[in-house]
Structures are given as C-alpha cells and as structure tokens.
Design an enzyme around this catalytic site. Structure first.
Site, PDB file in Angstrom:
ATOM      1  N   TYR A 129      -2.695  -0.245  10.165  1.00 15.33           N
ATOM      2  CA  TYR A 129      -2.709  -0.684   8.775  1.00 15.33           C
ATOM      3  C   TYR A 129      -1.410  -0.288   8.071  1.00 15.33           C
ATOM      4  O   TYR A 129      -0.783  -1.108   7.371  1.00 15.33           O
ATOM      5  CB  TYR A 129      -3.913  -0.073   8.062  1.00 15.33           C
ATOM      6  CG  TYR A 129      -4.104  -0.505   6.631  1.00 15.33           C
ATOM      7  CD1 TYR A 129      -4.720  -1.714   6.325  1.00 15.33           C
ATOM      8  CD2 TYR A 129      -3.705   0.326   5.576  1.00 15.33           C
ATOM      9  CE1 TYR A 129      -4.916  -2.102   5.010  1.00 15.33           C
ATOM     10  CE2 TYR A 129      -3.900  -0.060   4.256  1.00 15.33           C
ATOM     11  CZ  TYR A 129      -4.503  -1.265   3.979  1.00 15.33           C
ATOM     12  OH  TYR A 129      -4.691  -1.655   2.677  1.00 15.33           O
ATOM     13  N   SER A 174       0.837  -1.199   0.000  1.00 14.92           N
ATOM     14  CA  SER A 174       0.000   0.000   0.000  1.00 14.92           C
ATOM     15  C   SER A 174       0.871   1.248   0.000  1.00 14.92           C
ATOM     16  O   SER A 174       1.994   1.230   0.518  1.00 14.92           O
ATOM     17  CB  SER A 174      -0.907   0.021   1.232  1.00 14.92           C
ATOM     18  OG  SER A 174      -1.583   1.261   1.353  1.00 14.92           O
TER      19      SER A 174
END
Length: 314
Positions: free
Chosen positions: A220, A207
C-alpha cells in the site's frame, strides 16, 4: 437541503455522547470529533459504511457552499463511502453534479446518491472495477452521455491489507494493490483526459504512508508513493493544457477501509499516535478536495501533495 441540514444538526454533538471520550483527542473547532477508544469492530472486505457501529462523519454541517464548483461535473472513484462520500457531498453543496464510481457496495452508493441529491444536484452511480481499462473508458462515456462534460476527476478508490512481513506478501496480493491503487488512477486519468478542458483538474488521493512508509503496509505504501510521483509528473505533462493535477495525503481517517483490514483490538486505538491523538473524520478532508478542484481557489497550484495528517510537520 432541509433534510440534509436536519441530519447534519443531529451530528453536531459531543463525542462523549457515543462513548469516545479520550481527553487527549485534539479538537480544533466547535464540532467535537470522536476520539479513542473506537469500536472494536471487524468488517468483511471491502467494508460497508452502513455496517459500521460508529458511522464516519461526512456531512460537514458547518460548511456552507458558495458556488465554487457551480455548473461543474465531477467523477469520484471510491465515492460510495469514506472520503469519497464526503467529497461527493461537498462538491454537490458547491454546485457540481457528481458521478460515483464504485466496486459493488450498492447500499453505500445509494446512500451517497441520496445525500448528493439532497444538496440539489444530480448523481450518477457507476459500479465496476477500476483495475479494468475498458470499464474506466465505459464509465467516462456514461458520464459524458449524462452530463456532456467533465471538469474534475477525483481518483480515490483503493485497496489496503496489512502484512506483518514481506514474506507474507504474495505476488497476487501485491498485484491486486498495485492494479487498484495505481493502474486504476492511470486508467481513469487516461480515459477522462480527452474530455477535459482548460480549467479542469485531477485530484489523486495519496497517503501519509506514501510520505513516510508503513512497516505493515508495504504494498500500500509503495502504491501511494507512486501516486505522489504520478501526480507530480502528470501535472507537468498537462500544465500547458491548463489542467491542474494535485494530490492529498491523508493520515488516519475513520472509514470502512480500516475496520475491514485491521483486527478489532487494533481498531480501538486507530489514529491515537498522531499529534491530534485521534483519526480524522472524512468531513475534515473533503474541504481540501474542494479547494484543489476550484479554479477560484487554486488556479496557481499544481503538482503538490497536500498533507492532511493530524500531525505537526507532516
């Protein structure tokens, strides 16, 4: 295939047709993608794609397969929806049979299976929790029983939930994110490794948050940074076996993960702060997964984190 093409032709339209008319949204090919504002919708976790009012685009109707993965077998975790669904469809279009590992989103998973089979390939659905080592081992055993070999593992399953402050982030929540996003990748890679031959590959979904961090996604972002490091370390570890390991780092992508996490008012402007001024659609990510899976395309590439972020220099 004809069914798939006819459905794809319906999705070639202008985003103005569904009301998403942000003139700043950058378009880079003839198939215009939706800009903002996006539907102010809230989904219950983990998020069901079938319930989204603006369906993510995953069919990539302008992408023609050329046998880049012919005869291969791929496992895609989190393959029921979002990026995973788009990857499964293109892998099938390139000639691979696909096993979809997913948590419990049976409606979405069966829809993905329908599209994979419309491409002329087999699709095996395996529901379960990648946080559990035994499940991952059993899932790989099912794939071997069905197809007799495994050539590609796409680690893509993820958990995400915003927290505005570190004080709002409980140890239980941190453990859930870590177990899903890091342990899940570890368990699947370890389970599949004995079955991989020279020329096989592992592709991890990282990501942009793992590259830059995100102030409201502390746990995250941590897991995605770990995934990038895991990718580079594992690639070096497996290089002599002829197994490549790479990662893709998406920016904002229109998937069920986001309306299942952010409040509706924030979803309206999701992706607007990229240079593209819009989120990616899953079909804009999936060709990169084909590229990294195909030895014909990327036999000299391992240990990279490929950014597909919609912004310059990321």
């Amino acid at each position: 295939m004809s069914e798939n093409k006819s459905i794809g032709n319906l999705q070639r339209g202008n985003p103005q047709e569904d009301g998403h008319t942000d003139k700043r949204a950058v378009q880079t090919n003839a198939r215009r993608q939706p800009g903002t504002p996006l539907p102010a919708q809230q989904l219950d976790k983990p998020g069901i794609e079938a319930q989204m009012s603006l369906k993510p685009r995953f069919l990539a109707p302008d992408y023609s397969g050329s046998g880049k993965l012919a005869g291969m077998v791929a496992i895609v975790t989190g393959g029921d929806s979002g990026i995973g669904r788009a990857v499964a469809v293109l892998y099938a279009r390139e000639g691979a049979d696909v096993a979809i590992v997913y948590l419990n989103e049976h409606e979405d998973a069966n829809e993905t299976k329908r599209y994979v089979e419309a491409e002329g390939q087999s699709c095996l659905l395996i529901p379960g929790d990648v946080r559990e080592q035994r499940f991952c081992e059993e899932a790989v055993s099912q794939v071997m029983s069905q197809f007799n070999h495994i050539d590609v593992l796409v680690n893509n399953a993820a958990f995400q939930e915003h927290a505005t402050s570190l004080l709002d982030l409980s140890e239980e929540r941190f453990d859930l994110t870590m177990k899903t996003n890091v342990y899940g990748y570890f368990h699947m890679a370890k389970a599949v490794l004995p079955h991989l031959q020279r020329g096989a590959s592992i592709i991890n979904t990282g990501s942009v948050t793992g590259l830059k961090g995100s102030k409201n996604l502390l746990d995250y972002s941590t897991t995605k940074g770990a995934i990038h490091a895991f990718t580079m370390a594992l690639s070096a570890n497996l290089l002599e076996k002829g197994i490549r390991v790479n990662a893709i780092a998406p920016g904002p992508v229109w998937t069920p993960l986001n309306p299942a996490d952010k409040p509706p008012e924030e979803i309206r402007t999701f992706g607007q702060d990229t240079n593209m001024h819009r989120p990616a659609q899953p079909e804009e990510l999936s060709p990169a997964y084909v590229f990294l899976a195909s030895p014909a395309c990327s036999s000299y590439i391992t240990g990279i984190v490929l950014p597909v972020t919609g912004s310059v220099g990321e």
